[in-house]
Design a protein around this motif. Sequence first.
Motif, PDB file in Angstrom:
ATOM      1  N   GLY A   1       4.654  -3.742   5.761  1.00 40.21           N
ATOM      2  CA  GLY A   1       5.191  -3.258   4.503  1.00 40.21           C
ATOM      3  C   GLY A   1       6.281  -4.168   3.962  1.00 40.21           C
TER       4      GLY A   1
ATOM      5  N   PHE B   1       1.763   2.473   0.928  1.00 38.67           N
ATOM      6  CA  PHE B   1       2.002   2.030   2.304  1.00 38.67           C
ATOM      7  C   PHE B   1       2.686   3.153   3.055  1.00 38.67           C
TER       8      PHE B   1
ATOM      9  N   ALA C   1       1.877  -2.421   0.069  1.00 37.12           N
ATOM     10  CA  ALA C   1       0.518  -2.820   0.414  1.00 37.12           C
ATOM     11  C   ALA C   1      -0.241  -3.101  -0.878  1.00 37.12           C
TER      12      ALA C   1
END
Length: 272
Positions: A130, A183, A133
């Motif tokens: 991360g 994410f 994403a």
Amino acid sequence: MISVIVPTHNRREVLAKKLRALENQPGAFEVIVVADGCTDDTLEFLQQYKPPFAFHFLEITPGLGAANARNRGAGMARGDILLFSDDDVIPQPGWIEAHQKAHTRPRTVAVGRLELPPALRGTGAAELKGPRAFWWNITGNNTSLPRALFEEVGGYDPAFSGYGGEDPDLGYRLMRAGARLVFVREALAVHEAFDYQGQAIEKARQAGAAHVRVWQKHHDPRIAWALGVHPVLVSLKLALLPSFKGLLGARGDYELAYAWGASEAWNPPSAS
């Protein structure tokens, strides 16, 4: 309910480790294992395995690749959310719950955090920490999405039957369909990459070629730039990496092989 889709091919030992890690996960879920052309003792293990969660498996012979196996698993799923996770990706505590909590809004694609064991760091194996994403991070390692959305975009393209290509192809189509990509840091899994060390260079070469085919399928230059297979990037890599790959450590060999694979796909040898 979440349906966890696990394709596997001749990796009974690491598959067993994954399934036993799932035994400790709370939440409502089922697991579907797709034995894709297995010739080891995977089927015997699956026939005898009695987990505490809902469990199904099917056998495909001959093996037709991960894209087809994931589609077949999705076809058996009863859950509203599909969670794709390969056999060598070991879920950590709270993994299922984190993916479940990510789907509070419609058309969400949740990409979990993926880490490598120390022995594989820097080799080019997949790792994602991360904080964001993107569509090219959507993989069969640690990604969940609504079954309806998966079916809407047509699932995985089984034409990508070798190594690589099927994940960014699906990710691109989901992006084009307006999916909401998030994410999920709490959805942690460790990518053991069971056979990666012995096959890293050949896999890199195959991935480079497959990612060129993704661009050729969709004809969007953003794909070539995002996946690092645009002819300009490939030419630069082939010119510079032979002299400077050592500065990248183990990843240098991976990047050079990836560029060679892409170059061969752009310029296939003529038939003699």
